[in-house]
Design an enzyme around this catalytic site. Structure first.
Site, PDB file in Angstrom:
ATOM      1  CG  MET A 227      -2.378  -1.246   0.637  1.00 53.88           C
ATOM      2  SD  MET A 227      -3.167  -1.217  -0.422  1.00 53.88           S
ATOM      3  CE  MET A 227      -3.165   0.102  -0.293  1.00 53.88           C
TER       4      MET A 227
ATOM      5  CG  HIS B 262       2.741   2.714   3.860  1.00 53.74           C
ATOM      6  ND1 HIS B 262       1.071   3.053   4.164  1.00 53.74           N
ATOM      7  CD2 HIS B 262       2.874   1.443   4.137  1.00 53.74           C
ATOM      8  CE1 HIS B 262       1.167   1.690   3.982  1.00 53.74           C
ATOM      9  NE2 HIS B 262       1.883   1.220   3.999  1.00 53.74           N
ATOM     10  CG  HIS B 263      -2.743   5.394  -0.200  1.00 54.59           C
ATOM     11  ND1 HIS B 263      -2.582   6.856   0.326  1.00 54.59           N
ATOM     12  CD2 HIS B 263      -3.294   4.765  -0.949  1.00 54.59           C
ATOM     13  CE1 HIS B 263      -3.499   6.731  -1.077  1.00 54.59           C
ATOM     14  NE2 HIS B 263      -4.420   6.528  -1.318  1.00 54.59           N
ATOM     15  CB  SER B 264      -0.605   4.722   6.064  1.00 56.93           C
ATOM     16  OG  SER B 264       0.670   5.214   6.411  1.00 56.93           O
TER      17      SER B 264
ATOM     18  CG  ASN C 147      -4.459   8.563   2.992  1.00 55.42           C
ATOM     19  OD1 ASN C 147      -4.856   8.597   1.975  1.00 55.42           O
ATOM     20  ND2 ASN C 147      -3.909   8.392   3.765  1.00 55.42           N
TER      21      ASN C 147
END
Length: 508
Positions: free
Chosen positions: A50, A167-169, A339
């Site tokens: 991810m 990382h998408h986090s 996000n």
């Protein structure tokens, strides 16, 4: 949605400089990941990685003093020191009692994050994509800040590429583009100020302190859950009322997508391919058809995927469905690196041969999907993510990934198409002019094709990120993007061409 600040009173690095252009050391509180940010950690498996990426192709020919990796390295070192997001690392909570924390890394070392690779001489964008695919196939080290910067040398015509893998986090498309932008300049002359004073992170809190904070934060969970259930029921009722009044055909939605050869269980190998088109050409089609830029982008993707699937004898009778991320970032949160995203489902009308009919259907369904999204509420996804149980969420994802259910159940959607707006003005990196920007979204289980694009000046850069075991040659998609746009241009009458009988003159 509230973001949880954990008050460990921890000294950290402030995102500014003193009068000597040196970073300020200030008090920075440890911060708990939001539920949505943390969900990208829980989604990750050995095959579903991810992280996302942002790529800038730079022209090295006019760099002051010529190309120098050492100079680029020093610039990256300097810029990452003054942006706290580059220094933060994860702190996991014992027993997964709560979402992890971001903390200033006490052992941060720039050499762990910057990598150099020389491509074959006069390498093409396709060669670049293959190398980036290999880089994307490897997970990030969770014991360090979750990013890498790759300097990929040797591109044709004196170019090199800068790739940020993160990382998408930590970021979504908008905040990731902004974070990448902290490395750039608005002019070609760049002076690099050596960083003499470096930030020093504090030791990570002990397990007892982490558990205590996590338990206290979880005390209000049942009350928040009841409130959220009420909000969900209200949103659902509003959506049902809108659907009852709407006499249009049933719209695309989750678990309503046909299966293709790239909608199966994914492996760990990735490939990337790029394409570029003119933003002015997209806007010309938009103006001629009364649609939006995003409608035209979906029309281009639908046309390209239709031709790709026809060539591979795999075009379903039913239209492909895309999940389209929607930024819900408010002006007050523009500076936050996290996000702030929701999403909607949109048809790509791949079952329709006529390009204008396809665009008209996309336009109609997208308008309805946006209205439905607004009726339910933009924050609903983020609010539900806040109350999920980390261990249960992660276990469910791993069971789905390892069980082969992706080959049995209907796909939630066929692809993800993310459109990130970029700057209109020229940007430079280390004195090199940036020619093109590309974002990369993740390849998900049962969704082995991700399409991401970014506008920059008058160029729109498309990036196809694929599972290379499901999509054998991502390069097939590159030329189809330009063909799909040209088909729309001819059909809309904005460029000369022969239009067959039965074409719809305008999208309504």
């Amino acid at each position: 949605m509230r973001r949880s600040i954990v008050r460990f009173n921890m000294p950290s690095f402030a995102a500014n400089q003193d009068e000597n252009n040196q970073p300020n050391i200030g008090k920075r509180l440890m911060e708990r990941l939001s539920g949505l940010d943390a969900s990208f950690l829980y989604l990750e498996t050995n095959t579903m990685l991810m992280h996302v990426a942002f790529i800038a192709v730079c022209d090295a020919k006019d760099m002051p003093g010529g190309y120098s990796f050492r100079r680029i390295y020093d610039l990256i070192d300097s810029r990452t020191q003054i942006e706290p997001a580059f220094r933060r690392r994860l702190v996991e909570i014992p027993f997964n009692l709560h979402h992890p924390l971001w903390a200033d890394d006490p052992e941060f070392n720039i050499t762990d994050h910057v990598h150099q690779f020389t491509l074959p001489e006069n390498a093409t964008r396709r060669d670049l994509g293959r190398k980036i695919g290999r880089i994307m196939s490897r997970p990030l080290d969770r014991t360090r800040p979750l990013w890498e910067l790759w300097v990929l040398e040797g591109l044709e015509e004196g170019q090199f590429a800068l790739m940020m893998k993160i990382h998408h986090s930590a970021v979504d498309g908008v905040s990731g583009t902004d974070l990448m932008g902290t490395l750039f300049d608005k002019n070609a002359v760049t002076s690099i100020t050596p960083v003499n004073l470096r930030a020093k992170g504090e030791p990570i809190p002990e397990r007892k302190a982490l558990l205590s904070k996590a338990l206290r934060s979880r005390l209000g969970g049942p009350r928040r859950l009841l409130k959220l259930c009420g909000e969900t029921l209200e949103g659902g009722a509003a959506l049902v009322k809108r659907r009852i009044k709407d006499v249009a055909p049933e719209r695309s939605g989750p678990m309503n997508a046909p299966r293709t050869h790239f909608n199966r269980t994914i492996g760990s190998n990735r490939d990337v391919a790029f394409a570029e088109v003119s933003l002015a050409d997209i806007k010309a089609v938009k103006n001629a058809t009364g649609s939006t830029v995003n409608d035209v982008v979906l029309g281009i993707c639908g046309g390209a995927l239709r031709q790709y699937l026809l060539a591979n004898d795999d075009l379903p009778e039913k239209s492909l469905v895309s999940m389209v991320p929607i930024s819900v970032r408010k002006d007050s949160k523009k500076t936050e690196t996290n996000n702030q995203v929701s999403g909607m489902w949109a048809t790509l009308a791949t079952h329709v041969a006529d390009p204008l009919e396809r665009l008209a259907l996309i336009q109609k369904e997208t308008k309805g999907a946006k209205e439905a999204h607004d009726a339910v509420g933009a924050d609903l996804l983020q609010n539900w993510a806040e109350v999920n149980a980390p261990a249960a969420f992660n276990l469910a994802v791993r069971m789905y990934s390892s069980s082969g259910l992706a080959d049995v159940l209907a796909p939630v959607h066929n692809t993800i198409i993310s459109n990130v707006p970029g700057p209109r003005e020229a940007l430079y990196f280390g004195g090199a002019k940036i020619n093109t920007l590309y974002p990369l979204g993740p390849v998900m289980e049962a969704v082995g094709l991700n399409i991401s694009l970014a506008s920059y000046q008058d160029c729109v850069g498309f990036a196809f990120h694929v599972d290379s075991d499901l999509v054998k040659d991502a390069g097939q998609l590159t030329g189809l993007v330009k063909e799909a746009l040209h088909e729309l241009q001819v059909a809309a009458g904005v460029v000369p061409g022969i239009v067959s009988k039965g074409k719809v003159s305008r999208a309504s």
